[in-house]
Write a protein that holds these residues in place. Structure first.
Motif, PDB file in Angstrom:
ATOM      1  N   LEU A   1       0.660  -4.884  55.366  1.00 28.17           N
ATOM      2  CA  LEU A   1       0.228  -3.977  54.110  1.00 28.17           C
ATOM      3  C   LEU A   1       0.437  -5.164  52.835  1.00 28.17           C
ATOM      4  CD1 LEU A   1       1.985  -0.386  54.471  1.00 28.17           C
ATOM      5  CD2 LEU A   1      -1.038  -1.064  55.042  1.00 28.17           C
ATOM      6  N   ALA A   2       1.424  -5.856  53.120  1.00 22.19           N
ATOM      7  CA  ALA A   2       1.632  -6.893  51.581  1.00 22.19           C
ATOM      8  C   ALA A   2       1.075  -7.678  51.325  1.00 22.19           C
ATOM      9  CB  ALA A   2       3.604  -7.585  51.944  1.00 22.19           C
ATOM     10  N   ASP A   3       0.414  -8.217  52.960  1.00 23.01           N
ATOM     11  CA  ASP A   3      -0.515  -9.238  52.808  1.00 23.01           C
ATOM     12  C   ASP A   3      -1.585  -8.502  51.824  1.00 23.01           C
ATOM     13  OD1 ASP A   3       0.829 -10.994  54.673  1.00 23.01           O
ATOM     14  OD2 ASP A   3      -0.492 -10.016  56.132  1.00 23.01           O
ATOM     15  N   ALA A   4      -2.068  -7.322  52.212  1.00 23.52           N
ATOM     16  CA  ALA A   4      -3.758  -6.966  51.366  1.00 23.52           C
ATOM     17  C   ALA A   4      -3.433  -6.527  50.326  1.00 23.52           C
ATOM     18  CB  ALA A   4      -3.896  -5.430  52.399  1.00 23.52           C
ATOM     19  N   VAL A   5      -1.676  -6.246  49.765  1.00 27.53           N
ATOM     20  CA  VAL A   5      -1.913  -5.563  48.356  1.00 27.53           C
ATOM     21  C   VAL A   5      -1.864  -7.823  47.443  1.00 27.53           C
ATOM     22  CG1 VAL A   5      -0.052  -5.662  46.664  1.00 27.53           C
ATOM     23  CG2 VAL A   5      -0.097  -4.105  48.351  1.00 27.53           C
ATOM     24  N   GLN A   6      -1.434  -8.257  48.167  1.00 26.19           N
ATOM     25  CA  GLN A   6      -0.839  -9.735  47.655  1.00 26.19           C
ATOM     26  C   GLN A   6      -2.277 -10.189  47.444  1.00 26.19           C
ATOM     27  OE1 GLN A   6       2.124 -12.496  48.429  1.00 26.19           O
ATOM     28  NE2 GLN A   6       0.598 -13.811  48.305  1.00 26.19           N
ATOM     29  N   PHE A   7      -3.144 -10.186  48.359  1.00 24.84           N
ATOM     30  CA  PHE A   7      -5.000 -10.573  48.886  1.00 24.84           C
ATOM     31  C   PHE A   7      -5.777  -9.879  47.168  1.00 24.84           C
ATOM     32  CE2 PHE A   7      -9.163  -9.495  50.292  1.00 24.84           C
ATOM     33  CZ  PHE A   7      -9.600 -11.324  50.694  1.00 24.84           C
ATOM     34  N   ILE A   8      -5.764  -9.031  47.291  1.00 26.91           N
ATOM     35  CA  ILE A   8      -6.118  -7.913  46.257  1.00 26.91           C
ATOM     36  C   ILE A   8      -5.819  -8.393  44.778  1.00 26.91           C
ATOM     37  CG2 ILE A   8      -6.529  -5.796  45.133  1.00 26.91           C
ATOM     38  CD1 ILE A   8      -6.106  -4.185  48.401  1.00 26.91           C
ATOM     39  N   GLU A   9      -4.550  -9.018  44.798  1.00 27.73           N
ATOM     40  CA  GLU A   9      -4.574  -9.142  43.718  1.00 27.73           C
ATOM     41  C   GLU A   9      -4.999 -10.580  43.430  1.00 27.73           C
ATOM     42  OE1 GLU A   9      -0.174  -8.636  43.421  1.00 27.73           O
ATOM     43  OE2 GLU A   9      -0.109  -6.363  42.431  1.00 27.73           O
TER      44      GLU A   9
ATOM     45  N   LEU B   1      -1.650   1.828  52.890  1.00 26.97           N
ATOM     46  CA  LEU B   1      -2.205   1.024  51.020  1.00 26.97           C
ATOM     47  C   LEU B   1      -2.326   2.495  49.959  1.00 26.97           C
ATOM     48  CD1 LEU B   1      -4.568  -2.105  52.504  1.00 26.97           C
ATOM     49  CD2 LEU B   1      -2.089  -2.472  51.683  1.00 26.97           C
ATOM     50  N   ARG B   2      -2.424   3.218  50.608  1.00 25.72           N
ATOM     51  CA  ARG B   2      -3.010   3.792  49.278  1.00 25.72           C
ATOM     52  C   ARG B   2      -1.749   5.380  49.132  1.00 25.72           C
ATOM     53  NH1 ARG B   2      -3.703   5.361  44.671  1.00 25.72           N
ATOM     54  NH2 ARG B   2      -4.371   7.989  44.044  1.00 25.72           N
ATOM     55  N   ILE B   3      -1.262   5.179  50.465  1.00 29.53           N
ATOM     56  CA  ILE B   3       0.434   5.710  50.175  1.00 29.53           C
ATOM     57  C   ILE B   3       1.439   4.873  50.041  1.00 29.53           C
ATOM     58  CG2 ILE B   3       2.071   6.134  51.764  1.00 29.53           C
ATOM     59  CD1 ILE B   3      -0.694   7.571  53.995  1.00 29.53           C
ATOM     60  N   VAL B   4       1.041   3.960  49.995  1.00 29.74           N
ATOM     61  CA  VAL B   4       2.474   2.741  49.104  1.00 29.74           C
ATOM     62  C   VAL B   4       2.002   2.351  48.354  1.00 29.74           C
ATOM     63  CG1 VAL B   4       3.985   1.040  50.251  1.00 29.74           C
ATOM     64  CG2 VAL B   4       3.440   3.166  51.895  1.00 29.74           C
TER      65      VAL B   4
ATOM     66  N   PRO C   1      -0.333   3.328  45.704  1.00 31.22           N
ATOM     67  CA  PRO C   1      -1.060   3.649  45.329  1.00 31.22           C
ATOM     68  C   PRO C   1      -1.135   3.163  43.439  1.00 31.22           C
ATOM     69  CG  PRO C   1       1.345   5.033  44.670  1.00 31.22           C
ATOM     70  CD  PRO C   1       1.198   3.770  45.879  1.00 31.22           C
ATOM     71  N   ASP C   2      -0.326   2.147  42.956  1.00 35.07           N
ATOM     72  CA  ASP C   2      -1.505   1.165  41.870  1.00 35.07           C
ATOM     73  C   ASP C   2      -1.819   0.520  42.464  1.00 35.07           C
ATOM     74  OD1 ASP C   2       0.725   2.837  40.072  1.00 35.07           O
ATOM     75  OD2 ASP C   2       2.844   2.193  40.582  1.00 35.07           O
ATOM     76  N   VAL C   3      -1.958  -0.242  43.852  1.00 35.73           N
ATOM     77  CA  VAL C   3      -2.739  -1.417  43.749  1.00 35.73           C
ATOM     78  C   VAL C   3      -4.452  -0.718  44.732  1.00 35.73           C
ATOM     79  CG1 VAL C   3      -3.321  -3.381  44.969  1.00 35.73           C
ATOM     80  CG2 VAL C   3      -0.924  -2.905  44.089  1.00 35.73           C
ATOM     81  N   VAL C   4      -3.517   0.566  45.125  1.00 41.31           N
ATOM     82  CA  VAL C   4      -5.537   0.600  45.642  1.00 41.31           C
ATOM     83  C   VAL C   4      -5.428   2.435  45.497  1.00 41.31           C
ATOM     84  CG1 VAL C   4      -5.758   1.529  47.985  1.00 41.31           C
ATOM     85  CG2 VAL C   4      -4.515  -0.575  47.135  1.00 41.31           C
TER      86      VAL C   4
END
Length: 544
Positions: free
Chosen positions: A191-199, A233-236, A238-241
């Motif tokens: 999940l943290a990978d996805a968040v960093q990648f999205i940003e 990702l939406r649950i944890v 929500p400010d990114v996804v």
């Protein structure tokens, strides 16, 4: 839950580890060598016909790539080409991914995570980004044409497909030990990978801050375990996804709120619907073979030969007929589970029906039925190669941590490890068509300790992420095929106006997110579902 083959077990047989308790160990895993060794072991029985098919397939693939390449002229092509003329299925690498998001160490170098992208419909900042989550297998292109070709076109969106760490080419460490895997291979890290990648991608695409016209709302998408990740990702975060789209996502499985026997009982129910009389025919044959195996004084090699198994491929740890019986029945049940996941569109040509008909053949003996079923796949022309069911590495067994099947090769090893933390509880009860074998935490603990030196924790995931209670979550969509065994563990009803469920009576495992494009063969409920999903996303994106 091997979703690319795709998306567990029970019984009253005495639990004992076939290798004995070898204690905790630290295993250094060479992912490349695991794959190479498994290929060597598993492919000894290839026939010249299969080699020829492989050559023909390669030639066909090259011709397709060539034809697309010479047609491609940037954005105007309908094929897989980016603005700059590069192929859509060309991999990219995000080279600054953090190794450990929770205990960072400045001495640990970042690693390169593989992803794919398609920008041919993207209208620039202010338009959505669809992020397709990879899961328990390599990602070799953009998954789910419904997203990349249809939703992206409607919403003028950018499409990304991110490979999960430690699968495929996304290898944070080349030679991880089990201590490394305990620290680094988890849903939390993914999940943290996805968040960093999205940003990173938002910044690269020139997207503005939330609330501005140039903001790019993110919709995560996934099916099966990746659907679980998409929901988290939406649950944890929500400010990114902004929106989560989770198909065939077994949240109740990972929160342990579903009966352990429900999965294979659902597989049995669907098989019976697919071919009336199937469940009884399968159960009678398998119980007959089980009784004969357990009573037999013959060698493992002899009984394996009778069941059409390539004797040389019987794993070394199978030293008596009791273990052989457990493992061959596990193979049969996981194959039926796989055919259940692929039962879309429903019809007589599907492997699930063909498997049922093999067992319903009254002219064949029970042994012949099992043999014919094992060779239903094209790969096994002469005899069944048991090594194809065996994940590599020390202490590997066919009955692994996920009784729905972990697969072979590198991905099988990694999923076997991950399932020791995800803990998918499912087994075979008297109500299923398979010989009873109950899943127990004692069996799972012993397997995980001997195999990886890890101690399963039933409550860890749900306590960490809180997905048992979605009352405060918004903009989260669950979709389910009712013919899918995993539907018993998913969200099947609306939980609120913004946590919705769409179900498909004719659907199987994430049929709405099929790996093939939409076609005239899609059932009416899937067609209607695609329209409903698109309209719902339209409303939610407008609200964002």
């Amino acid at each position: 839950m091997f979703s690319n083959r795709d998306t567990l077990g029970y019984g009253s047989i005495e639990v004992r580890h076939p290798r004995g308790d070898e204690g905790h160990h630290e295993l250094e895993v060479d992912a490349d060598s695991l794959s190479e060794k498994s290929v060597d072991n598993h492919r000894n029985s290839l026939t010249s016909t299969r080699r020829l098919l492989g050559i023909v397939g390669g030639v066909c693939l090259l011709s397709i790539v060539y034809s697309v390449a010479i047609r491609g002229h940037g954005k105007v092509t309908s094929g897989g080409v980016h603005y700059d003329g590069t192929m859509v299925d060309e991999p990219f690498y995000y080279k600054e991914q953090t190794l450990d998001h929770f205990t960072p160490n400045k001495d640990e170098a970042p690693w390169a995570q593989r992803y794919y992208q398609d920008d041919k419909y993207f209208a620039g900042p202010g338009h959505p980004i669809f992020v397709i989550m990879g899961g328990e297998d390599a990602v070799n292109g953009i998954l789910y044409p419904f997203v990349s070709k249809h939703l992206a076109k409607r919403f003028r969106a950018h499409t990304l497909c991110l490979e999960h760490r430690f699968y495929g080419k996304s290898k944070p460490l080349k030679h991880p030990s089990t201590a490394d895997l305990r620290r680094l291979l988890s849903p939390a890290q993914a999940l943290a990978d996805a968040v960093q990648f999205i940003e990173y991608k938002r910044k690269q695409l020139g997207c503005g801050n939330k609330g501005t016209k140039s903001y790019c709302p993110v919709v995560t998408v996934g099916g099966s375990y990746p659907g679980f990740l998409s929901a988290l990702l939406r649950i944890v975060y929500p400010d990114v996804v902004d929106i989560g789209y989770a198909s065939s996502a077994p949240l109740h499985l990972y929160s342990h709120r579903v009966n352990k026997a429900a999965y294979f009982e659902k597989v049995t129910q669907v098989a019976e619907q697919a071919s009336r009389g199937c469940a009884g025919a399968v159960k009678n044959a398998l119980m007959d073979v089980t009784e004969k195996l357990l009573a037999s004084k013959r060698s493992v090699a002899e009984v394996a030969f009778d069941l059409g198994v390539c004797v040389a491929t019987v794993p070394d740890y199978i030293m008596d007929n009791e273990i052989f019986q457990q493992e061959i029945m596990m193979v049969v049940s996981t194959h039926f589970a796989e055919y259940n996941m692929g039962y879309y569109p429903p019809g007589p040509d599907q492997d699930l029906v063909q498997g049922c008909l093999i067992f319903q053949d009254t002219k064949s003996s029970s042994e012949q039925k099992v043999s014919n079923f094992l060779r239903l796949r094209e790969d096994f022309d002469e005899c069944f190669d048991m090594q194809t069911e065996l994940p590599p590495g020390p202490n590997g067994t066919i009955s692994a941590s996920d009784w729905s099947g972990v697969g072979d090769g590198h991905s099988g090893y990694m999923w076997d490890f991950q399932s020791c933390t995800l803990l998918p509880e499912c087994g075979m009860s008297d109500a299923s068509m398979f010989p009873p074998r109950p899943w127990t935490i004692e069996w799972e603990t012993q397997h995980c300790q001997v195999r990886f030196g890890v101690e399963p924790n039933l409550r860890q995931l749900v306590d960490e992420f809180g997905f048992a209670d979605l009352s405060n979550v918004t903009h989260l969509l669950f979709t389910n095929g009712i013919n899918d065994g995993w539907s018993v563990a998913s969200i099947l009803t609306d939980l609120s106006e913004s946590v919705k469920a769409i179900n498909f009576v004719n659907g199987a495992h994430h049929s709405d997110l099929s790996h093939v494009d939409l076609s005239e063969h899609d059932t009416e409920d899937i067609k209607a579902g695609h329209a409903a999903i698109s309209d719902l996303l339209h409303d939610w994106l407008n609200s964002v």
